[in-house]
Scaffold this motif. Structure first.
Motif, PDB file in Angstrom:
ATOM      1  N   ASP A  76       0.841  -1.199   0.000  1.00 20.22           N
ATOM      2  CA  ASP A  76       0.000   0.000   0.000  1.00 20.22           C
ATOM      3  C   ASP A  76       0.880   1.254   0.000  1.00 20.22           C
ATOM      4  O   ASP A  76       1.486   1.590   1.018  1.00 20.22           O
ATOM      5  CB  ASP A  76      -0.892  -0.018   1.247  1.00 20.22           C
ATOM      6  N   PRO A  77       0.959   1.954  -1.136  1.00 16.73           N
ATOM      7  CA  PRO A  77       1.799   3.156  -1.207  1.00 16.73           C
ATOM      8  C   PRO A  77       1.439   4.216  -0.168  1.00 16.73           C
ATOM      9  O   PRO A  77       2.312   4.881   0.375  1.00 16.73           O
ATOM     10  CB  PRO A  77       1.564   3.688  -2.625  1.00 16.73           C
ATOM     11  N   LEU A  78       0.157   4.375   0.136  1.00 17.55           N
ATOM     12  CA  LEU A  78      -0.256   5.371   1.118  1.00 17.55           C
ATOM     13  C   LEU A  78       0.255   5.000   2.513  1.00 17.55           C
ATOM     14  O   LEU A  78       0.741   5.855   3.255  1.00 17.55           O
ATOM     15  CB  LEU A  78      -1.776   5.525   1.127  1.00 17.55           C
ATOM     16  N   LEU A  79       0.186   3.732   2.851  1.00 16.35           N
ATOM     17  CA  LEU A  79       0.690   3.283   4.137  1.00 16.35           C
ATOM     18  C   LEU A  79       2.208   3.458   4.221  1.00 16.35           C
ATOM     19  O   LEU A  79       2.746   3.884   5.251  1.00 16.35           O
ATOM     20  CB  LEU A  79       0.304   1.817   4.360  1.00 16.35           C
ATOM     21  N   LEU A  80       2.915   3.182   3.123  1.00 19.61           N
ATOM     22  CA  LEU A  80       4.361   3.398   3.089  1.00 19.61           C
ATOM     23  C   LEU A  80       4.697   4.888   3.230  1.00 19.61           C
ATOM     24  O   LEU A  80       5.657   5.256   3.909  1.00 19.61           O
ATOM     25  CB  LEU A  80       4.954   2.852   1.794  1.00 19.61           C
ATOM     26  N   LEU A  81       3.899   5.734   2.604  1.00 23.40           N
ATOM     27  CA  LEU A  81       4.102   7.173   2.717  1.00 23.40           C
ATOM     28  C   LEU A  81       3.891   7.640   4.161  1.00 23.40           C
ATOM     29  O   LEU A  81       4.645   8.467   4.678  1.00 23.40           O
ATOM     30  CB  LEU A  81       3.166   7.926   1.768  1.00 23.40           C
ATOM     31  N   LYS A  82       2.888   7.077   4.821  1.00 24.24           N
ATOM     32  CA  LYS A  82       2.657   7.419   6.231  1.00 24.24           C
ATOM     33  C   LYS A  82       3.836   6.978   7.091  1.00 24.24           C
ATOM     34  O   LYS A  82       4.247   7.689   8.017  1.00 24.24           O
ATOM     35  CB  LYS A  82       1.371   6.768   6.731  1.00 24.24           C
TER      36      LYS A  82
END
Length: 103
Positions: A76-82
């Motif tokens: 999940d790119p969004l989770l990695l960004l977080k």
């Protein structure tokens, strides 16, 4: 490898060379990696959910650490960004020692 990932040894070597000879994320080569074992074939699990691939969803070749990291973050790119934001915020708050570790 050919059966499981629809990837020949030659295609594997070409893909690894395209990535500079190392992991598609961290760049470490198999000889630099602590495990010194074969790298993982990374694929998009939205396409093929098992430990095999149609061959069209292969993303790259990763070391075990980076491949496992993507898995833990569920690709999940969004989770990695977080996670990145979290780490950078901590570093910003602790500028006096940007590389804390055993002293």
């Amino acid at each position: 490898m050919a059966y499981q990932w629809n990837l020949s040894q030659e295609q594997y070597e070409v893909k690894l060379a395209e990535q500079g000879g190392g992991c598609g994320i961290c760049g470490r080569t198999p000889s630099e990696h602590r495990a010194k074992r074969a790298f993982a074939i990374d694929h998009d699990h939205r396409c093929c959910r098992t430990n095999s691939s149609c061959g069209k969803c292969l993303r790259g070749i990763l070391c075990g650490d980076c491949n496992g990291g993507l898995g833990f973050f569920q690709d999940d790119p969004l989770l990695l960004l977080k996670a990145l934001t979290y780490l950078l915020r901590w570093r910003r708050l602790h500028r006096e020692d940007p590389n804390p570790g055993p002293h």
